[in-house]
Design a protein around this motif. Structure first.
Motif, PDB file in Angstrom:
ATOM      1  N   CYS A  12      88.328  42.581  72.516  1.00 48.41           N
ATOM      2  CA  CYS A  12      89.337  43.430  73.165  1.00 48.41           C
ATOM      3  C   CYS A  12      90.041  44.358  72.177  1.00 48.41           C
ATOM      4  N   GLY A  13      89.723  44.249  70.870  1.00 52.54           N
ATOM      5  CA  GLY A  13      90.298  45.174  69.895  1.00 52.54           C
ATOM      6  C   GLY A  13      91.389  44.597  69.018  1.00 52.54           C
ATOM      7  N   LYS A  14      91.522  43.266  68.955  1.00 52.70           N
ATOM      8  CA  LYS A  14      92.579  42.645  68.144  1.00 52.70           C
ATOM      9  C   LYS A  14      92.474  43.048  66.680  1.00 52.70           C
ATOM     10  N   LYS A  19      94.621  45.715  62.046  1.00 51.02           N
ATOM     11  CA  LYS A  19      94.476  46.451  60.788  1.00 51.02           C
ATOM     12  C   LYS A  19      95.380  47.691  60.770  1.00 51.02           C
ATOM     13  N   ASN A  20      95.497  48.361  61.908  1.00 46.56           N
ATOM     14  CA  ASN A  20      96.365  49.536  61.983  1.00 46.56           C
ATOM     15  C   ASN A  20      97.834  49.159  61.790  1.00 46.56           C
ATOM     16  N   ILE A  21      98.243  48.063  62.445  1.00 45.95           N
ATOM     17  CA  ILE A  21      99.633  47.598  62.300  1.00 45.95           C
ATOM     18  C   ILE A  21      99.909  47.204  60.854  1.00 45.95           C
ATOM     19  N   ALA A  22      98.950  46.486  60.251  1.00 44.72           N
ATOM     20  CA  ALA A  22      99.131  46.038  58.866  1.00 44.72           C
ATOM     21  C   ALA A  22      99.267  47.227  57.921  1.00 44.72           C
ATOM     22  N   ARG A  23      98.441  48.253  58.136  1.00 40.22           N
ATOM     23  CA  ARG A  23      98.481  49.432  57.263  1.00 40.22           C
ATOM     24  C   ARG A  23      99.805  50.184  57.393  1.00 40.22           C
ATOM     25  N   PHE A  29      96.775  41.874  56.488  1.00 45.17           N
ATOM     26  CA  PHE A  29      96.030  41.570  57.710  1.00 45.17           C
ATOM     27  C   PHE A  29      95.133  40.357  57.467  1.00 45.17           C
ATOM     28  N   LEU A  30      95.176  39.404  58.382  1.00 49.65           N
ATOM     29  CA  LEU A  30      94.364  38.190  58.280  1.00 49.65           C
ATOM     30  C   LEU A  30      93.601  38.001  59.574  1.00 49.65           C
ATOM     31  N   ASP A  31      92.296  38.083  59.499  1.00 51.24           N
ATOM     32  CA  ASP A  31      91.423  37.840  60.651  1.00 51.24           C
ATOM     33  C   ASP A  31      91.140  36.338  60.701  1.00 51.24           C
ATOM     34  N   MET A  32      91.640  35.663  61.738  1.00 50.50           N
ATOM     35  CA  MET A  32      91.541  34.211  61.789  1.00 50.50           C
ATOM     36  C   MET A  32      90.094  33.732  61.903  1.00 50.50           C
TER      37      MET A  32
END
Length: 358
Positions: A12-14, A19-23, A29-32
């Protein structure tokens, strides 16, 4: 700065949004999915292939060894020897008489000629026994089930969804075709003792499937259950009576503290075997959902064990004091503090853990 957690269905685009929010916010950014894959490391099938390809195994257990680490070590050593490999368990002087029978035939000295170092149920560098300090940077393969595993192994097989490390070893024994009674008995001890004879909240359907597979090998599980869960010395019963008399209650009687100072240990001439599994005692009191056991060591430190229900995250509470473990069962060590100070520290850590999740 508070964390931002994105939840949603697959695809769904998480990751893109995260990544955009983190930047834009300067956050990490941590991808679980990637994190879990990295933490878990090797699959059991890959571990089996690894064990077939190597030899001269030295197996490590953790400080204050329990049934899970010792049972796993004994089972792994047995299956490796059945495969024609050279293997031994590094002697752990803190092993109590209740578990000595499972490992004594596999002990090796510090000068054992090893090539491959494997740790079992060992989550943190602080839990390496004194005679294993030299191996902190030399663990070739770590097999563990703690979410707090620190990643020190060159290769790792970590499954936090397992109630006991013994579950992983059982699957490994099946993969290798080595699930004999000699392997199954210590694994049954590993799984049963780490789950309180299958009653703790960490127990899953898979835990019972593993137990069934182990029992079907023909082991004398009845004798193991009697020894580890239905036999207490007179001294142990007297100790429990004293601890019930002196336990303290906090947070509207939901938190109970059971203290075992050196003065009590000396007055009752208690051995380590007498004090095994005291962490489960406080949780038996009606109305409590957080049991803290504080045992004073000979050098004046306090070994803390925390057992909790859904309200309290034991991992967060103990991590605040340098420890770790599972959400419902964790521990830590508080040094250079008297009882009152150590008690305040763990109570504050519990309160903060509850507040974080409120």
């Amino acid at each position: 700065m508070n964390n931002i957690v994105l939840c949603g269905f697959m695809g769904c685009g998480k990751s893109t949004v995260g990544k955009n929010i983190a930047r834009k916010s300067g956050r990490k950014f941590l991808d679980m999915d990637s994190y879990i894959e990295e933490k878990a490391g090797m699959t059991v099938s890959e571990v089996a292939a690894y064990l077939r390809a190597h030899d001269k195994y030295l197996i490590l257990t953790h400080r204050r060894p329990d049934g899970d680490t010792l049972g796993c070590a004994a089972a792994l050593c047995a299956m490796l020897r059945q495969m024609g490999k050279t293997a031994g368990i590094l002697y752990n002087r803190e092993t109590t008489e209740h578990f000595e029978q499972y490992v004594e035939q596999y002990w090796v000295a510090d000068d054992f000629d090893y090539e491959t170092v494997v740790s079992v149920d060992l989550a943190a560098l602080s839990l390496f026994p004194d005679n294993a300090e030299m191996f902190k940077t030399r663990v070739d393969l770590a097999i563990d089930h703690h979410p707090s595993y620190e990643g020190f192994g060159k290769e790792s097989c970590v499954h936090p969804e397992c109630a006991a490390c013994g579950e992983i070893l059982c699957e490994l024994a099946q993969e290798l075709g080595q699930l004999t009674p000699e392997v199954a008995l210590p694994l049954y001890v590993a799984v049963s003792t780490d789950t309180g004879c299958f009653v703790y909240s960490n127990v899953t359907a898979n835990t019972h499937r593993v137990a069934a597979a182990l029992m079907e090998t023909g082991i004398d599980y009845k004798a193991a259950n009697k020894l580890h869960f239905r036999t207490k010395s007179k001294k142990r019963l007297a100790l429990e009576g004293e601890l019930l008399r002196t336990m303290e209650f906090y947070d509207e009687d939901r938190v109970v503290i059971v203290a075992v100072p050196q003065s009590l240990q000396k007055s009752m001439a208690l051995s380590e075997a007498d004090m095994e599994d005291l962490a489960s005692l406080g949780g038996l009191v009606e109305g409590t959902d957080c049991a803290v056991t504080m045992k004073e060591t000979k050098d004046g430190a306090w070994k803390i064990s925390v057992r909790t229900g859904a309200r309290v995250n034991a991992t967060k509470a103990c991590a605040a004091l340098g420890g770790g473990g599972h959400r419902a069962a964790s521990g830590c060590l508080i040094e250079h503090a008297d009882y009152e100070t150590a008690r305040t520290m763990i109570l504050n850590a519990i309160a903060e853990a509850v507040a974080e999740e409120a």
